[in-house]
Enzyme design. Structure first.
Site, PDB file in Angstrom:
ATOM      1  N   LYS B  72      46.761  37.238  48.416  1.00  0.00           N
ATOM      2  CA  LYS B  72      46.074  36.408  47.414  1.00  0.00           C
ATOM      3  C   LYS B  72      45.616  35.110  48.069  1.00  0.00           C
ATOM      4  O   LYS B  72      46.333  34.545  48.904  1.00  0.00           O
ATOM      5  CB  LYS B  72      47.040  36.118  46.253  1.00  0.00           C
ATOM      6  CG  LYS B  72      46.409  35.403  45.063  1.00  0.00           C
ATOM      7  CD  LYS B  72      47.459  35.148  43.962  1.00  0.00           C
ATOM      8  CE  LYS B  72      46.856  34.466  42.743  1.00  0.00           C
ATOM      9  NZ  LYS B  72      47.856  34.207  41.687  1.00  0.00           N
ATOM     10  N   SER B 147      46.408  35.863  37.040  1.00  0.00           N
ATOM     11  CA  SER B 147      45.422  35.334  37.953  1.00  0.00           C
ATOM     12  C   SER B 147      45.296  36.130  39.262  1.00  0.00           C
ATOM     13  O   SER B 147      44.285  35.990  39.950  1.00  0.00           O
ATOM     14  CB  SER B 147      45.776  33.887  38.295  1.00  0.00           C
ATOM     15  OG  SER B 147      46.982  33.838  39.033  1.00  0.00           O
ATOM     16  N   SER B 171      51.143  36.106  36.236  1.00  0.00           N
ATOM     17  CA  SER B 171      50.000  36.361  37.117  1.00  0.00           C
ATOM     18  C   SER B 171      50.172  37.510  38.098  1.00  0.00           C
ATOM     19  O   SER B 171      49.203  37.901  38.740  1.00  0.00           O
ATOM     20  CB  SER B 171      49.635  35.090  37.891  1.00  0.00           C
ATOM     21  OG  SER B 171      48.918  34.210  37.070  1.00  0.00           O
TER      22      SER B 171
END
Lengths: 486, 484
Positions: B72, B147, B171
């Protein structure tokens, strides 16, 4: 109407640690800009703080030296404000749970400015109470050139201790004494070098005035840009006079921050305090609360030094020096340590104290950097005590030993090289005395007429005849006997 | 089934037996990315040359030797960009490795690319990215959740064997549920946060996205443990999490909180999760109805505490030291103002303003301090529950993936996507999401994955992995492949 000032100080002290407060960067004054930096103290994205163990221990030690209450549990908080010298735009500090609370700084006589030490108004051993001591990180240094600004982050993240006093001081001299005494203790504990010129000790002053006898505080002003202890004193004197003038003419003091101009010797408005800054403090989520009872406090206790007052008392009793000498000797750890080494082998310790504080100070005003090996003091003092040289010769040897000693000779070697001996053989002394009396008819007559001082002239003659080697005390005795018998 | 569909565990076996080489694996994956990522848009940055280079020297004997893993964009990988999907970090190159990245390197993993996300991990759909939104591999008209939507979509689309994400309020778990993969949010303090660009420091945890529960255990073995650079990381011992995945969960007590089966939950999600609960009963677990009475306050508490911390965490993005700076500032305030106005997207600004407000003098007591007290009550809810049960079963998200653009106009609606995951972060406990079924296709919407959340107590990773593994092995949802 008579007015009095009310003074409180906020002192920031850079701690003497190997590394910075929350990262492994070297904690060192100076260096090329941005060379003592890493992602952590630059506030790069994703970094986290790791508390410096030594900084916590040294803050606790400071608290112990100043008789504060040491919190068993404390935490760090974020103090939020934007400024280019703040890498994260928040400072990791301590808000409502500081490491140390309470405590006091004692204003000993020598801490006062020299000219104030004999004043009647000087309150010796006054205790200025402390509000708190907390630990935080220092910010970077901004540099403004024409049209652009730069930031040097070498200082960013340096461990910083904030010591807040109660508004217990009443005169500029007390503020001076407070800082001097505090600095002495910080150096004693090896907590900081506390050099104001290097920014290792920084002081913000809060001062107000009120009619004497009134309990309520007046409106205070804060003074900034104080780069020496004497600047603190001078700025306070200026600011107190200014405030008294305003108030006594019926005016009111506006709460403001004022900047000290050391060259002009005056304070000027820097900014007006409209309202308290909202720092939006909240607990630092990247750090666990500190539990000082799990070893931190005991580590600090081990480091607890002999404090100046205790050292002074011990020097006086152990070495038989005067109270004043003990005060001066204990004013600096290095000096006291030197003295103890210098006096170690001496039969008359007071003689060593005299050499150090009278004779040495006459030659070199800086006691902190004595290059002479300490045992030489004992060696010289013992020669004098044993009567092998006289005091005049000792002084000369001392002078050579300290400031004119290219061969690095020991006192005994100097004595030998100089051919110094003290003649105590009464036969020789009597002969010199007879000669002096024979040559000094005038002095003899004066003495007989009651002028006791005339004896000194005769004594001088004898010393001259002996090339300085006669024992002056014995000479005096012999001369007196002979003159009485005339 | 091609090589790209392997689980990490299966891939390791093939690599160890030299059936395939790390170079072949990387090439296959890069081909897959090239073929489908223009549609899925899971990746922001792929350094193909570096991945191929790393594959050549990969040591397949290590725990993740030769296994490519996607990261990420919120984690610092030395030498790589790390933008957090924000314009404000455009041009920033990470000068150091996050601790978890170092652990992956030590384990022999090949770091393959940076995945898309909601800007600074703020969002539930990956539509708040400055670099365009990611799509759900099961339906390109739908969002992947957020997210960590890029990481979830990459694993869900078999463009990555595993990925790292971060979870502050769901997330990892919510996008894992929406993309049909496994996502684990570790106990707070289990995995070092050093190098993770912080959103809400007291809630953030890094965790894995994988295709199977066993893979999640494997990655957690690598990622877990104390880090001297993260003061909040725990010294609690790390057990071998793969060792006890026996499939046997007889006698395990599983709680079902009544507050999590509420009106507004999609009936298909409700049905799938209830079917999973029935399956657990079949497997010999004891189902216990429990109550987590303060659940309804979790979202409100979260948006106070998380935004308060975020307002400070994001203060460093000021244009002074790195990232973008507004052109020709007239002074320092102008520089701050325009750098941040131009650099941050609307959701980030909304949260900074909210967080600044709740900490402001005069409001901090009513909001921030009050929220802290309620957080403690939520924590107590869980601790009391775990006195009775070993783990808790809930839906991961009240709905399956929604259509792109459907909720962007309403922040509050978007916030509700995390209604079942937020409390886990507030309590600090661990949670995992794994596939438990699909919705029925309807109109132009194809079948979409549904996630089951298993919540465990502090340091209960072993329990939730065991429970997840037993269910997974007896159902096989994880074997379903997306249409793409």
């Amino acid at each position: 109407m008579e007015y009095e000032a009310v003074i409180g100080l906020e002192v920031h002290v850079q701690l003497k640690t190997n590394t910075k407060m929350f990262c492994g960067c070297i904690n060192k004054y100076g260096g090329l800009p941005n060379t003592h930096v890493c992602p952590i103290c630059l506030g790069m994205p994703g970094v986290m703080p790791t508390p410096n163990h030594d900084a916590v221990v040294k803050t606790i030690l400071t608290g112990l030296m100043l008789e504060c209450n040491i919190a068993t549990r404390c935490k760090f908080d974020r103090k939020n404000y934007f400024y280019p010298d703040m890498p994260k735009n928040y400072q990791i500090s301590q808000y409502d749970e500081p490491l140390c609370e309470g405590g006091a700084v004692t204003l000993n006589l020598l801490a006062y400015p020299k000219d104030a030490q004999k004043l009647e108004t000087t309150v010796v051993d006054k205790k200025v109470r402390l509000v708190r001591i907390h630990l935080e990180e220092d910010v970077a240094k901004s540099q403004h050139d024409e049209g652009q600004s730069g930031v040097d982050f070498n200082r960013a993240g340096t461990p910083l201790m904030e010591i807040v006093s109660e508004a217990d001081m009443r005169t500029p001299e007390e503020a001076f004494a407070y800082l001097t005494a505090l600095k002495q203790i910080l150096i004693y504990g090896n907590v900081s070098d506390a050099d104001m010129e290097k920014g290792q000790l920084r002081c913000d002053v809060n001062v107000s005035v009120r009619p004497k006898g009134q309990e309520k505080f007046g409106t205070k002003c804060e003074i900034k840009n104080l780069n020496s202890i004497s600047a603190v004193r001078r700025s306070l004197k200026y600011e107190i006079d200014r405030q008294i003038e305003v108030v006594s003419e019926g005016g009111t003091i506006r709460q403001e921050t004022r900047r000290w101009n050391d060259v002009k010797g005056e304070t000027a408005v820097m900014r007006i305090k409209e309202q308290a800054h909202d720092y939006r403090y909240f607990p630092e989520p990247d750090l666990l609360p500190l539990n000082t009872s799990l070893g931190l406090r005991s580590e600090a206790e081990v480091l607890m030094p002999e404090l100046p007052s205790a050292k002074k008392a011990r020097l006086a009793t152990q070495y038989g020096v005067s109270e004043y000498q003990a005060s001066v000797l204990s004013s600096e750890v290095a000096l006291a340590d030197y003295f103890e080494k210098a006096a170690e082998a001496a039969k008359d310790k007071g003689l060593v104290a005299n050499f150090l504080l009278n004779d040495y100070l006459a030659i070199n005003s800086d006691l902190s950097t004595i290059a002479v090996p300490a045992p030489w003091f004992s060696e010289l003092a013992n020669e004098l005590t044993a009567g092998k040289i006289n005091s005049k010769q000792a002084k000369e040897v001392f002078g050579l030993m300290v400031s004119d000693n290219p061969g690095n000779l020991t006192p005994l070697e100097i004595i030998k090289a100089k051919g110094f001996v003290q003649v105590t053989d009464t036969g020789a002394l009597e002969a010199w005395c007879d000669q002096a009396i024979a040559n000094g008819a005038r002095s003899v007559a004066d003495y007989k007429a009651g002028k006791v001082a005339a004896l000194n002239a005769l004594k001088g003659q004898v010393m001259k005849l002996s090339k300085g080697q006669a024992n002056p005390q014995t000479v005096g005795e012999i001369l007196e006997q002979k003159l009485k018998a005339l | 089934m091609s090589m790209i569909h392997f689980s990490v565990t299966a891939l390791r076996k093939q690599l160890a037996a030299k059936e395939i080489s790390p170079v072949e694996v990387v090439d296959a994956l890069l081909a897959r990315i090239e073929a489908i990522d223009p549609q899925v848009k899971a990746y922001l940055h792929v350094d193909a040359a570096a991945a191929r280079e790393a594959a050549k020297s990969a040591d397949v004997t290590r725990p993740l030797g030769g296994v490519p893993i996607a990261i990420k964009d919120v984690l610092n990988v030395k030498g790589d960009p790390c933008t957090c999907a924000s314009k404000i970090l455009k041009g920033y190159i990470a000068p150091y490795d996050a601790t978890t990245i170092g652990k992956l390197r030590d384990a022999g993993a090949i770091l393959l690319g940076r995945t898309n996300m909601d800007e600074f991990a703020m969002g539930s759909s990956t539509e708040n990215s400055s670099w365009g939104s990611t799509r759900n591999p099961w339906s390109l008209a739908h969002i992947p959740g957020g997210s960590s939507g890029g990481s979830a979509a990459a694993v869900g689309a078999h463009e990555a064997f595993a990925a790292l994400g971060s979870d502050t309020g769901g997330s990892i778990r919510q996008p894992a549920a929406l993309c049909g993969c496994v996502g684990l949010k570790p106990t707070y303090g289990r995995v070092s946060r050093f190098g993770l660009v912080a959103f809400a420091s007291s809630l953030d945890q890094i965790g894995p996205f994988t295709k199977t529960v066993e893979d999640a255990a494997l990655l957690m073995n690598v990622l877990s443990g104390h880090d001297p650079l993260d003061n909040t990381s725990s010294r609690q011992q790390v057990p071998d999490l793969t060792a006890r995945l026996t499939g046997d969960i007889k006698g395990m007590k599983l709680g079902v909180p009544k507050e999590y089966f509420i009106e507004g939950i999609d009936p298909q999600v409700d049905a799938a999760v209830k079917a999973a609960i029935a399956k657990y009963q079949e497997l010999g677990a004891e189902i216990v109805e429990i109550s987590l009475p303060h659940t309804e306050h979790a979202v409100a508490v979260y948006y106070i505490l998380a935004t308060a911390e975020a307002s400070a965490n994001l203060a460093r993005f000021d244009g002074v030291r790195y990232g973008t700076r507004a052109e020709k500032p007239t002074g320092v305030l102008d520089m701050y103002g325009r750098t941040r106005a131009e650099g941050f997207g609307p959701e980030v600004k909304r949260r900074i303003i909210l967080g600044t407000y709740v900490l402001s003098s005069g409001y901090a007591d009513a909001y921030y301090k009050h929220a802290q007290k309620v957080q403690e009550l939520i924590r107590q809810d869980f601790h009391k529950a775990f006195e009775k049960v070993d783990a808790i079963l809930t839906p991961t998200s009240p709905t399956a993936a929604f259509k792109a653009g459907e909720r962007t106009a309403s922040p509050l609606q978007m916030y509700l996507a995390d209604i079942f995951t937020i409390a886990v972060n507030l309590a600090g406990v661990c949670g995992i999401s794994l596939p438990c079924g699909f919705t029925m296709p309807e109109g132009d919407t194809p079948r979409l994955p549904i996630g089951l959340q298993i919540i465990g107590p502090n340091w209960g990773e072993e329990t939730i992995l065991r429970a997840g593994h037993a269910y997974e092995q007896s159902t096989g949802w994880h074997k379903e492949l997306p249409p793409i």
